[in-house]
Design a protein around this motif. Structure first.
Motif, PDB file in Angstrom:
ATOM      1  N   ILE A 122       0.838  -1.203   0.000  1.00 46.62           N
ATOM      2  CA  ILE A 122       0.000   0.000   0.000  1.00 46.62           C
ATOM      3  C   ILE A 122       0.868   1.247   0.000  1.00 46.62           C
ATOM      4  CG2 ILE A 122      -1.790   1.267   1.214  1.00 46.62           C
ATOM      5  CD1 ILE A 122      -2.729  -1.366  -0.001  1.00 46.62           C
ATOM      6  N   PHE A 123       1.899   1.237   0.848  1.00 49.87           N
ATOM      7  CA  PHE A 123       2.808   2.384   0.888  1.00 49.87           C
ATOM      8  C   PHE A 123       3.572   2.518  -0.430  1.00 49.87           C
ATOM      9  CE2 PHE A 123       3.233   2.134   5.803  1.00 49.87           C
ATOM     10  CZ  PHE A 123       1.934   2.594   5.916  1.00 49.87           C
ATOM     11  N   ARG A 124       3.931   1.384  -1.025  1.00 53.56           N
ATOM     12  CA  ARG A 124       4.638   1.430  -2.310  1.00 53.56           C
ATOM     13  C   ARG A 124       3.742   2.041  -3.389  1.00 53.56           C
ATOM     14  NH1 ARG A 124       7.310  -4.400  -3.236  1.00 53.56           N
ATOM     15  NH2 ARG A 124       8.038  -3.364  -5.125  1.00 53.56           N
ATOM     16  N   LEU A 125       2.462   1.698  -3.372  1.00 53.87           N
ATOM     17  CA  LEU A 125       1.529   2.284  -4.320  1.00 53.87           C
ATOM     18  C   LEU A 125       1.416   3.791  -4.105  1.00 53.87           C
ATOM     19  CD1 LEU A 125      -0.652   2.116  -6.507  1.00 53.87           C
ATOM     20  CD2 LEU A 125      -2.306   1.567  -4.686  1.00 53.87           C
ATOM     21  N   ASN A 126       1.362   4.206  -2.849  1.00 57.16           N
ATOM     22  CA  ASN A 126       1.272   5.630  -2.544  1.00 57.16           C
ATOM     23  C   ASN A 126       2.490   6.385  -3.065  1.00 57.16           C
ATOM     24  OD1 ASN A 126       0.074   7.970  -1.049  1.00 57.16           O
ATOM     25  ND2 ASN A 126       1.951   7.764   0.147  1.00 57.16           N
ATOM     26  N   ARG A 127       3.673   5.789  -2.904  1.00 57.65           N
ATOM     27  CA  ARG A 127       4.887   6.447  -3.401  1.00 57.65           C
ATOM     28  C   ARG A 127       4.884   6.517  -4.925  1.00 57.65           C
ATOM     29  NH1 ARG A 127       7.555   2.604   0.659  1.00 57.65           N
ATOM     30  NH2 ARG A 127       7.427   3.831   2.568  1.00 57.65           N
ATOM     31  N   TRP A 128       4.378   5.470  -5.568  1.00 57.04           N
ATOM     32  CA  TRP A 128       4.309   5.468  -7.025  1.00 57.04           C
ATOM     33  C   TRP A 128       3.367   6.569  -7.510  1.00 57.04           C
ATOM     34  CZ3 TRP A 128       0.387   4.600 -10.645  1.00 57.04           C
ATOM     35  CH2 TRP A 128       0.816   4.418 -11.971  1.00 57.04           C
ATOM     36  N   ILE A 129       2.257   6.776  -6.816  1.00 57.77           N
ATOM     37  CA  ILE A 129       1.320   7.845  -7.172  1.00 57.77           C
ATOM     38  C   ILE A 129       2.005   9.203  -7.056  1.00 57.77           C
ATOM     39  CG2 ILE A 129      -0.789   9.041  -6.456  1.00 57.77           C
ATOM     40  CD1 ILE A 129      -1.900   6.275  -5.669  1.00 57.77           C
ATOM     41  N   HIS A 130       2.781   9.382  -5.974  1.00 57.22           N
ATOM     42  CA  HIS A 130       3.515  10.648  -5.824  1.00 57.22           C
ATOM     43  C   HIS A 130       4.540  10.819  -6.945  1.00 57.22           C
ATOM     44  CE1 HIS A 130       2.096  12.346  -2.023  1.00 57.22           C
ATOM     45  NE2 HIS A 130       1.928  11.104  -1.611  1.00 57.22           N
ATOM     46  N   PHE A 131       5.161   9.722  -7.362  1.00 53.83           N
ATOM     47  CA  PHE A 131       6.097   9.784  -8.490  1.00 53.83           C
ATOM     48  C   PHE A 131       5.369  10.218  -9.759  1.00 53.83           C
ATOM     49  CE2 PHE A 131       7.465   7.094 -12.156  1.00 53.83           C
ATOM     50  CZ  PHE A 131       8.557   7.856 -12.536  1.00 53.83           C
ATOM     51  N   ARG A 132       4.217   9.645 -10.027  1.00 54.38           N
ATOM     52  CA  ARG A 132       3.456   9.998 -11.226  1.00 54.38           C
ATOM     53  C   ARG A 132       3.005  11.448 -11.194  1.00 54.38           C
ATOM     54  NH1 ARG A 132       4.381   7.468 -15.475  1.00 54.38           N
ATOM     55  NH2 ARG A 132       2.346   8.132 -16.287  1.00 54.38           N
ATOM     56  N   ARG A 133       2.828  11.995 -10.029  1.00 56.73           N
ATOM     57  CA  ARG A 133       2.431  13.403  -9.883  1.00 56.73           C
ATOM     58  C   ARG A 133       3.625  14.347  -9.961  1.00 56.73           C
ATOM     59  NH1 ARG A 133      -1.608  12.928  -4.626  1.00 56.73           N
ATOM     60  NH2 ARG A 133      -3.433  12.073  -5.724  1.00 56.73           N
ATOM     61  N   GLY A 134       4.814  13.794 -10.092  1.00 53.82           N
ATOM     62  CA  GLY A 134       6.008  14.618 -10.140  1.00 53.82           C
ATOM     63  C   GLY A 134       6.482  15.086  -8.784  1.00 53.82           C
ATOM     64  N   GLU A 135       6.040  14.406  -7.719  1.00 48.79           N
ATOM     65  CA  GLU A 135       6.387  14.799  -6.355  1.00 48.79           C
ATOM     66  C   GLU A 135       7.486  13.930  -5.763  1.00 48.79           C
ATOM     67  OE1 GLU A 135       2.605  14.350  -4.531  1.00 48.79           O
ATOM     68  OE2 GLU A 135       1.742  16.135  -5.471  1.00 48.79           O
ATOM     69  N   ARG A 136       7.993  13.002  -6.552  1.00 46.95           N
ATOM     70  CA  ARG A 136       9.062  12.110  -6.105  1.00 46.95           C
ATOM     71  C   ARG A 136       9.799  11.611  -7.340  1.00 46.95           C
ATOM     72  NH1 ARG A 136      10.520   8.604  -1.953  1.00 46.95           N
ATOM     73  NH2 ARG A 136       8.895   9.293  -0.537  1.00 46.95           N
ATOM     74  N   SER A 137      11.107  11.416  -7.231  1.00 44.67           N
ATOM     75  CA  SER A 137      11.880  10.948  -8.385  1.00 44.67           C
ATOM     76  C   SER A 137      11.892   9.425  -8.454  1.00 44.67           C
ATOM     77  CB  SER A 137      13.314  11.467  -8.304  1.00 44.67           C
ATOM     78  OG  SER A 137      14.005  10.830  -7.241  1.00 44.67           O
ATOM     79  N   LYS A 138      12.174   8.909  -9.649  1.00 45.66           N
ATOM     80  CA  LYS A 138      12.252   7.459  -9.835  1.00 45.66           C
ATOM     81  C   LYS A 138      13.372   6.859  -8.998  1.00 45.66           C
ATOM     82  CE  LYS A 138      12.454   3.932 -13.458  1.00 45.66           C
ATOM     83  NZ  LYS A 138      12.562   3.701 -14.926  1.00 45.66           N
ATOM     84  N   SER A 139      14.469   7.588  -8.869  1.00 44.78           N
ATOM     85  CA  SER A 139      15.597   7.086  -8.089  1.00 44.78           C
ATOM     86  C   SER A 139      15.197   6.791  -6.650  1.00 44.78           C
ATOM     87  CB  SER A 139      16.743   8.101  -8.096  1.00 44.78           C
ATOM     88  OG  SER A 139      17.320   8.212  -9.367  1.00 44.78           O
ATOM     89  N   THR A 140      14.425   7.689  -6.042  1.00 42.64           N
ATOM     90  CA  THR A 140      14.041   7.462  -4.644  1.00 42.64           C
ATOM     91  C   THR A 140      13.128   6.258  -4.511  1.00 42.64           C
ATOM     92  OG1 THR A 140      12.164   9.016  -4.760  1.00 42.64           O
ATOM     93  CG2 THR A 140      14.304   9.908  -4.073  1.00 42.64           C
ATOM     94  N   LEU A 141      12.298   6.006  -5.514  1.00 40.36           N
ATOM     95  CA  LEU A 141      11.459   4.805  -5.477  1.00 40.36           C
ATOM     96  C   LEU A 141      12.328   3.553  -5.446  1.00 40.36           C
ATOM     97  CD1 LEU A 141       8.581   5.469  -8.050  1.00 40.36           C
ATOM     98  CD2 LEU A 141       8.497   5.658  -5.563  1.00 40.36           C
ATOM     99  N   MET A 142      13.377   3.543  -6.259  1.00 40.47           N
ATOM    100  CA  MET A 142      14.229   2.372  -6.372  1.00 40.47           C
ATOM    101  C   MET A 142      15.144   2.203  -5.157  1.00 40.47           C
ATOM    102  SD  MET A 142      15.236   2.714 -10.411  1.00 40.47           S
ATOM    103  CE  MET A 142      16.129   1.149 -10.418  1.00 40.47           C
ATOM    104  N   ARG A 143      15.375   3.296  -4.436  1.00 40.41           N
ATOM    105  CA  ARG A 143      16.315   3.257  -3.314  1.00 40.41           C
ATOM    106  C   ARG A 143      15.637   3.222  -1.949  1.00 40.41           C
ATOM    107  NH1 ARG A 143      19.825   8.206  -5.771  1.00 40.41           N
ATOM    108  NH2 ARG A 143      21.105   7.040  -7.259  1.00 40.41           N
ATOM    109  N   MET A 144      14.323   3.134  -1.915  1.00 41.20           N
ATOM    110  CA  MET A 144      13.650   3.072  -0.622  1.00 41.20           C
ATOM    111  C   MET A 144      14.245   1.942   0.201  1.00 41.20           C
ATOM    112  SD  MET A 144      11.538   5.525  -0.218  1.00 41.20           S
ATOM    113  CE  MET A 144      10.860   4.907   1.314  1.00 41.20           C
ATOM    114  N   PRO A 145      14.628   2.211   1.438  1.00 43.86           N
ATOM    115  CA  PRO A 145      15.285   1.162   2.233  1.00 43.86           C
ATOM    116  C   PRO A 145      14.353  -0.013   2.513  1.00 43.86           C
ATOM    117  CG  PRO A 145      14.753   3.074   3.590  1.00 43.86           C
ATOM    118  CD  PRO A 145      14.505   3.481   2.176  1.00 43.86           C
ATOM    119  N   ASN A 146      14.943  -1.191   2.575  1.00 42.10           N
ATOM    120  CA  ASN A 146      14.208  -2.405   2.915  1.00 42.10           C
ATOM    121  C   ASN A 146      14.954  -3.116   4.040  1.00 42.10           C
ATOM    122  OD1 ASN A 146      16.422  -3.610   1.638  1.00 42.10           O
ATOM    123  ND2 ASN A 146      15.324  -3.833  -0.303  1.00 42.10           N
ATOM    124  N   LEU A 147      14.453  -4.275   4.431  1.00 43.28           N
ATOM    125  CA  LEU A 147      15.071  -4.980   5.555  1.00 43.28           C
ATOM    126  C   LEU A 147      16.500  -5.421   5.235  1.00 43.28           C
ATOM    127  CD1 LEU A 147      12.071  -7.093   6.859  1.00 43.28           C
ATOM    128  CD2 LEU A 147      13.098  -5.076   7.909  1.00 43.28           C
TER     129      LEU A 147
END
Length: 243
Positions: free
Chosen positions: A166-191
């Protein structure tokens, strides 16, 4: 991702946070800027309250602290209030101007990249990152953190993980709106990223928050805000912490 694309994303993020900084400077001209998570809903505030508790335990008047991705200084205030010598690093000069206002000049603002920390080896007692890990190449940032920390130094992080769809979808929506870059989507920290960072430390403490946030709107309607928060906190404690 190609390096040219990554550099373009970095410039886009810098410009975005320059605008955020300008907006905060406008707010500061007529009132006080919020610090920490004080302007967030209670259910979103908990991680930052725990973060501040760890700062109080790890940071004191003898500490040399480096905050990477300091932005406007929302979390820098807790560091300077502890009496530490604080270097606040960010790519956005305008955001750092807001940081200077929040900390009343107690932190040293430095414009720079977390991939090339302008700090000598083994000179920092505590490295702090609040929501900034996705703004640099993970392997490079990790290596830089380990390079500048003194033996026995501490690393304090509060950030969003990338395992919740759900959070990943929210970030993707922000990316599509131009409010987040593709790089940050790919670099979101994980376990895995957390384990890589934790591998260099003897004492590791991990706390999870937000696992039941999707229940909050329903619980608030049924029970009211106070009881909804009590139930959320009780459920969060079932996850607990990992030491």
């Amino acid at each position: 991702m190609k390096r040219a694309d990554s550099e373009a994303d970095r410039e886009a993020e810098r410009l975005r946070y320059d605008q955020v900084g300008k907006n905060e400077l406008n707010v500061a001209s007529t009132g006080d800027l919020p610090v920490g998570g004080q302007d967030l809903a209670p259910e979103f505030r908990r991680p930052y309250e725990v973060f501040d508790q760890f700062i109080a335990q790890a940071v004191n008047t003898k500490s040399m602290v480096l905050e990477i991705g300091a932005g406007g200084g929302r979390h820098t205030v807790a560091l300077t209030d502890a009496g530490a010598a604080v270097v606040a690093l960010d790519v956005s000069e305008m955001s750092l101007r807001a940081c200077r206002i929040r900390t009343e000049g107690a932190a040293l603002p430095v414009v720079g990249s977390m991939e090339e920390l302008p700090v000598v080896d083994r000179s920092i007692d505590v490295v702090v990152s609040a929501g900034s890990l996705s703004y640099g190449e993970p392997a490079i940032v990790n290596a830089e953190i380990f390079r500048v920390l003194k033996p026995g130094g501490s690393l304090l992080i509060v950030d969003s993980l990338n395992h919740n769809p759900i959070f990943r979808l929210n970030r993707w929506i922000h990316f599509r709106r131009g409010e987040r870059s593709k790089s940050t989507l790919m670099r979101m920290p994980n376990l895995d990223r957390m384990r890589q960072l934790a591998s260099e430390f003897d004492d590791v403490r991990v706390y999870f928050h937000g696992s039941y946030l999707l229940l909050q709107p329903l619980l608030q309607r049924l029970l009211g805000s106070r009881w909804a928060l009590e139930i959320n906190d009780s459920l969060e404690r079932r996850i607990g912490s990992r030491n």
